[in-house]
Design an enzyme around this catalytic site. Sequence first.
Site, mmCIF file in Angstrom:
data_model
loop_
_atom_site.group_PDB
_atom_site.id
_atom_site.type_symbol
_atom_site.label_atom_id
_atom_site.label_comp_id
_atom_site.label_asym_id
_atom_site.label_seq_id
_atom_site.Cartn_x
_atom_site.Cartn_y
_atom_site.Cartn_z
ATOM 1 N N TYR A 10 -7.797 -22.165 -18.754
ATOM 2 C CA TYR A 10 -8.281 -23.545 -18.680
ATOM 3 C C TYR A 10 -8.512 -24.023 -17.251
ATOM 4 C CZ TYR A 10 -3.175 -23.696 -18.747
ATOM 5 O OH TYR A 10 -1.849 -23.435 -18.537
ATOM 6 N N GLY B 48 -12.180 -24.717 -15.563
ATOM 7 C CA GLY B 48 -12.952 -25.931 -15.802
ATOM 8 C C GLY B 48 -12.149 -27.213 -15.692
ATOM 9 N N HIS B 49 -10.848 -27.127 -15.436
ATOM 10 C CA HIS B 49 -9.983 -28.320 -15.417
ATOM 11 C C HIS B 49 -9.052 -28.250 -14.226
ATOM 12 C CE1 HIS B 49 -7.042 -31.293 -16.978
ATOM 13 N NE2 HIS B 49 -8.076 -31.737 -17.663
ATOM 14 N N PHE B 50 -9.370 -28.472 -13.092
ATOM 15 C CA PHE B 50 -10.648 -28.881 -12.508
ATOM 16 C C PHE B 50 -10.990 -27.895 -11.414
ATOM 17 C CE2 PHE B 50 -8.545 -32.730 -14.054
ATOM 18 C CZ PHE B 50 -9.515 -33.260 -14.874
ATOM 19 N N VAL C 205 -5.476 -28.378 -12.768
ATOM 20 C CA VAL C 205 -4.412 -29.159 -13.392
ATOM 21 C C VAL C 205 -4.326 -28.725 -14.855
ATOM 22 C CG1 VAL C 205 -3.651 -31.483 -14.051
ATOM 23 C CG2 VAL C 205 -4.822 -31.141 -11.872
#
Length: 143
Positions: A43, A46-48, A53
């Site tokens: 994850y 894309g986050h971030f 995070v």
Amino acid sequence: MDWNAIQGILPHRYPFLLVDRVLEVEAGRRAVGQKNVSGNEWYFSGHFPGQPVMPGVLIMEALAQVGAVALLSLPEFQGRLALFGGMDRVRFRRQVVPGDVLRLETEIIKLKGRVGKGYGRAFVGEELAAEGELLFAVGEKIE
């Protein structure tokens, strides 16, 4: 309880098994787990980008998985599926970033038949990162 033993209780697999170890279990009452948050988590791309995070909803999912271990450790629920029914009164208190070790504490606070409620708290060190109520139901046996 190591990762292999957890997979003997939960049906979750990579990339959605979010608990690396279970440190304590009181069947039907509570469990404490651990998630080592790596910079390689799927994850983070894309986050971030540039400031990774861990998504708060995945912290809550990890707490639900720890609660499911406590619940499914009861003899009458062994081999069944724990279904995450919802969240209430959730608060995110601190960002969880690569290198953090999450301590996941979930207590079953109400159980009536196969439906109930838990309360989860996620810590990084002594600092509270997230907390909230978790609603669940126990499904049929997994074939």
